[in-house]
Design an enzyme around this catalytic site. Structure first.
Site, PDB file in Angstrom:
ATOM      1  CG  ASP A 488     -67.230 -18.139  21.833  1.00  0.00           C
ATOM      2  OD1 ASP A 488     -66.447 -19.075  21.671  1.00  0.00           O
ATOM      3  OD2 ASP A 488     -66.871 -16.959  21.992  1.00  0.00           O
TER       4      ASP A 488
HETATM    5  C1  BGC Z   1     -71.518 -14.348  24.013  1.00  0.00           C
HETATM    6  C2  BGC Z   1     -70.382 -14.611  23.101  1.00  0.00           C
HETATM    7  C3  BGC Z   1     -69.166 -14.934  23.926  1.00  0.00           C
HETATM    8  C4  BGC Z   1     -69.483 -16.116  24.817  1.00  0.00           C
HETATM    9  C5  BGC Z   1     -68.318 -16.596  25.647  1.00  0.00           C
HETATM   10  C6  BGC Z   1     -71.713 -15.512  24.941  1.00  0.00           C
HETATM   11  O1  BGC Z   1     -72.725 -15.248  25.846  1.00  0.00           O
HETATM   12  O2  BGC Z   1     -72.685 -14.110  23.275  1.00  0.00           O
HETATM   13  O3  BGC Z   1     -70.176 -13.517  22.269  1.00  0.00           O
HETATM   14  O4  BGC Z   1     -68.096 -15.210  23.091  1.00  0.00           O
HETATM   15  O5  BGC Z   1     -70.540 -15.799  25.655  1.00  0.00           O
HETATM   16  O6  BGC Z   1     -67.951 -15.708  26.648  1.00  0.00           O
HETATM   17  C1  NOJ Z   2     -66.860 -13.122  21.518  1.00  0.00           C
HETATM   18  C2  NOJ Z   2     -65.611 -13.909  21.654  1.00  0.00           C
HETATM   19  O1  NOJ Z   2     -64.645 -13.186  22.356  1.00  0.00           O
HETATM   20  C3  NOJ Z   2     -65.090 -14.328  20.314  1.00  0.00           C
HETATM   21  O2  NOJ Z   2     -63.981 -15.136  20.467  1.00  0.00           O
HETATM   22  C4  NOJ Z   2     -66.181 -15.003  19.541  1.00  0.00           C
HETATM   23  O3  NOJ Z   2     -65.664 -15.357  18.307  1.00  0.00           O
HETATM   24  C5  NOJ Z   2     -67.410 -14.160  19.414  1.00  0.00           C
HETATM   25  N1  NOJ Z   2     -67.832 -13.818  20.727  1.00  0.00           N
HETATM   26  C6  NOJ Z   2     -68.527 -14.834  18.633  1.00  0.00           C
HETATM   27  O4  NOJ Z   2     -69.244 -15.722  19.400  1.00  0.00           O
END
Ligand code: BGC
Ligand code: NOJ
Length: 814
Positions: A488
């Site tokens: 993400d």
């Molecule tokens: C986090 C991710 C997460 C994303 C969306 C980011 O700040 O590091 O792991 O999936 O937010 O919520």
């Molecule tokens: C947390 C999210 O829930 C997941 O969907 C994602 O793949 C990881 N972060 C990596 O960014």
């Protein structure tokens, strides 16, 4: 017995026993199985909610509060002789206790201690199928004289919407309402108008008093650690009008030496039919909930419900039990990893000590992956989840990134355009089909974006998921990344310069050609899965095979960097995750996903990619996400470069990715390396270094700080992570090799040289398989001989046996 600095595993009881209350972080557990949940810490902190942690929150919890974890299920003992009072679960009074123990079990927690020779122990759980939480407290007098005691309870009600509750004070300091009937306190805020639900806090004892107004209970400017009511030993009978409704019972007891007294509290949720919301006098109709309350206030009903919960879990876990040479493998597979898979399936990423319950609903990508670790336990629930998820898919084949559990609708605020999302649905459906053989699900009519008029078969949804990728290919023939892919935080089209702006939802820069090698690998996997499904339906699978080959070829041509797979191409067509980058030269995701999809296994690239992972990314605490860590903000890469080096996606050990590499190692035939990586992040194997790891040793955390971080080895964001499902898949289906397939159960282990085999019991499509795998220590390789019920079988697939039968499987390696 004690192995970790804060407790030990009791494998017999399937419990983790915490032996001191001041764990580095609250060590939590989950109550509830399907619709009604609670999170509970080792000091009874946490909260309860019905279905949706944001929209139906029962009690308040203040995240990141000080002292940590002070919101929760408060109990106080008071000794009338001395006026002394304390909390048997340590919080909130933090008094010194003797023999403190917290036993976290599967769906329940028991917390007990002794002070001044008074023992108090409370069992917390949610009975199956009910919308209430039971607290069963037993108080024992170990003195040689009579004890005159008071037991006070206290919860602080949340005014339902946890987000509004924490922000909209101009309204909600005036709306709070309660009703009290006997020993039951009803929290009825907004019931007069648009709600048909209320919460209740009941007690099995006749009470000496109660309070429902927080300030009356606490006294001015006091905290939960020394409520005036508890200090003075007298409730005030306060009835909340506005401000902060709470619920507190006062139970007086006189205990003879050796005597034990049991008191049951119920914290519940109830919905009345619209037509019978009120009694004739305009008060809340409590007649419908009364029998439920009466029932669970009875000791025998509590015990019975608890026994049924334990039996249910024995049943779930019975679907797979293994006996291997490694305790950490057995403990995680047989108990804790399976349990965590159930919790992630239920809650996705919504509510934990790190997830506030108000930010995220159910992730589309997350939930599809969670299903991979859960489907063997309750396939019917997996089936429903698949249909719910697919109903939020968009007509283009794309997907909302999240949906709200209460409404099951796609969440507009987060939107769509995470271009990997739809592909995970194909993996989830394939896993469901392989586990159950229920091909009928493919013909279920399923709407797009919850619009019934748009329904097609689920099978068509899967085709559209793949087409979504094929309709969005970039200049190298690789999938466009959109907002982001699995990672993400790799936001190649965001170019965000405003502080506080969300990297995931901000407006995209136009004309982007950013591509993802990771999605290419995932596509290859999904195309192969769908081809397998199509063939079994008698459909022409050749377009799928062609698309798969074309994608694999694009990866070979543009996704290979020389020693590893590249990660992406950015908005300007510059490679990301390439030796030509000074920061972020190699990423873990494409190495894991491409090799696990079979890319490079025939031409040495897989081996080289995995050697690069071992050389450049593997640390003693797990495999980091990338190297070298980003030290400055790269506008063209987004959130990933916003994290300090070594944390989260910026070179943290983002545990979810590690099992992909374990599976890749198995596909390449390296059983030793696969198990080694597995054990580096296995929570039980890290128990002994609890002071470094700091999170719960019974569940995976999302992240362990990487080698660039000053706190290397420190875990964070425990519980709700795709790490649970993927590790379960990696160890059970690939290392141990017990892999459901359309035509049978594959027995295809890839074990470390030192092992001499293992035993397993697997329930598959209703039949029970007793499997024994034999191998001479020192030998590596795959199954050479498979004997099923005494007869030799070619290959490694055990044919499907009729439900109800028992099958004996003997496999030998080498
Ligand atoms: C986090 C991710 C997460 C994303 C969306 C980011 O700040 O590091 O792991 O999936 O937010 O919520
Ligand atoms: C947390 C999210 O829930 C997941 O969907 C994602 O793949 C990881 N972060 C990596 O960014």
């Amino acid at each position: 017995m004690q192995r970790g600095p804060y407790g030990y595993f009791d494998d017999e009881a399937r419990e983790y026993v915490v032996t001191r209350p001041d764990t580095p972080l609250p060590w939590i557990n989950y109550l509830g199985s399907e619709d009604h949940f609670g999170i509970i810490s080792n000091t009874a902190g946490g909260y309860a909610f019905h279905r949706d942690a944001r929209l139906r929150r029962l009690v308040r919890y203040r995240y990141n509060n000080v002292p940590a974890d002070t919101g929760g299920r408060f109990l106080y003992m008071r000794d009338a002789e001395t006026g002394e009072f304390w909390s048997p679960s340590w919080q909130p009074t933090q008094s010194d206790l003797d023999g403190y123990r917290c036993r976290h079990g599967l769906g329940y927690t028991v917390i007990g201690s002794r002070r001044a020779d008074i023992e108090a122990e409370t069992l917390y759980f949610v009975p199956l199928g009910e919308t209430l939480e039971i607290w069963r407290t037993r108080v024992t007098n170990h003195r040689d004289r009579t004890a005159r005691l008071s037991l006070f309870s206290a919860v602080e009600f949340c005014l339902w919407d946890a987000s509004d509750d924490a922000t909209n004070f101009q309204r909600n300091l005036s709306t709070g309402e309660v009703e009290v009937e006997g020993s039951t306190i009803f929290h009825v805020t907004e019931y007069r108008e648009r709600r048909n639900h209320f919460a209740y806090f009941a007690c099995s004892a006749d009470v000496a008093g109660f309070d429902t107004q927080r300030e009356a209970f606490l006294g001015p400017y006091r905290g939960w650690d020394r409520p005036l009511v508890v200090e003075s030993g007298r409730s005030t009978g306060s009835v909340a009008h506005g401000w902060s409704p709470c619920g507190s019972h006062h139970v007086e007891m006189t205990l003879e030496p050796g005597e034990t007294r049991e008191v049951v509290f119920l914290l519940g949720y109830w919905e009345n039919p619209e037509a019978t919301k009120f009694d004739d006098d305009g008060s809340v109709n409590t007649a419908l909930v009364a029998p439920v309350i009466d029932r669970y206030l009875r000791s025998d009903a509590v015990q019975d419900a608890f026994d049924r919960l334990r039996d249910r879990w024995s049943g779930h876990l019975g679907a797979l039990q293994v006996r291997s040479p490694d305790t950490h493998v057995d403990r995680m597979v047989n108990i804790w990893n399976a349990y965590q898979c159930m919790v992630t399936f239920n809650l996705s990423r919504s509510a934990s000590f790190f997830e506030s319950g108000i930010g995220r609903g159910m992730g589309f990508r997350d939930s599809n992956q969670d299903l991979l670790g859960f489907v063997h336990m309750v396939p019917e629930r997996a089936r429903q989840r698949i249909l719910d998820l697919a109903a939020t898919q968009l007509p283009s084949g794309g997907a909302y990134h999240q949906y709200q559990p209460l409404t099951k609708r796609g969440n507009d605020a987060v939107g769509s355009g995470f271009n990997d999302d739809p592909l995970w649905l194909v993996l989830a459906v394939a896993a469901y089909l392989k586990e159950t053989g229920d091909s009928g699900i493919l013909d279920e009519p399923v709407p797009y974006d919850n619009d019934p008029s748009s329904a097609t078969s689920l099978y068509e949804h899967l085709h559209r998921a793949l087409r979504y990728t094929l309709d969005r290919l970039g200049p190298h023939g690789l999938p466009l990344i959109g907002r982001a892919d699995w990672n993400d935080c790799l936001n190649l089209n965001a170019f965000s310069e405003s502080p506080g702006e969300s990297f995931q939802t901000t407006e995209h820069r136009e004309g982007g050609v950013a591509e993802s090698v990771f999605i290419a690998g995932l596509f290859v996997l999904a195309a192969e899965d769908l081809a397998g499904v199509a063939e079994r339906r008698g459909d022409d699978a050749s377009p799928l095979h062609d698309a798969r080959s074309a994608m694999a070829a694009a990866v070979a041509e543009h996704g290979w960097d020389g020693e590893w797979f590249r990660r992406a191409y950015d908005h300007f067509g510059t490679p990301v995750g390439s030796a030509e980058n000074d920061e972020g030269a190699i990423f873990i995701e494409p190495q894991g996903m491409c090799v696990l999809a079979g890319i490079g296994l025939d031409d040495g690239r897989a081996e080289r990619a995995l050697a690069s992972v071992a050389d450049r990314l593997a640390t003693e605490h797990g495999i980091v996400l990338l190297q070298p860590a980003y030290t400055r903000y790269h506008l063209e890469l987004g959130e990933i470069t916003s994290y300090p080096p070594g944390y989260k996606e910026n070179a943290g050990i983002f545990c979810h990715t590690n099992p992909w590499v374990m599976i890749a190692e198995v596909r390449a035939g390296n059983g030793d390396r696969a198990l080694d990586y597995y054990l580096r992040i296995n929570p039980s194997a890290r128990e002994a270094i609890g002071a470094t790891h700091r999170c719960e040793p019974y569940v995976y955390a999302q992240m362990i700080a990487g080698s660039d971080a000053p706190t290397h080895g420190e875990a964070k964001n425990s519980w709700l992570t795709g790490t649970a499902a993927w590790n379960f898949v990696a160890v059970t289906q690939w290392i141990l090799g017990l892999r459901p397939d359309h035509d049978g159960l594959r027995v295809d282990p890839c074990l470390p040289a030192s092992w001499d085999g293992f035993e397993a019991t697997r329930v598959f499509r209703g039949a029970t398989y007793h499997i024994s795998v034999r191998k001479k220590p020192g030998v590596t390789g795959r199954v050479a001989e498979l004997v099923v019920d005494g007869a030799r079988v070619a290959g490694n697939a055990v044919p499907v046996a009729p439900a109800g039968t028992t099958v004996t499987v003997e496999a030998s390696i080498g």
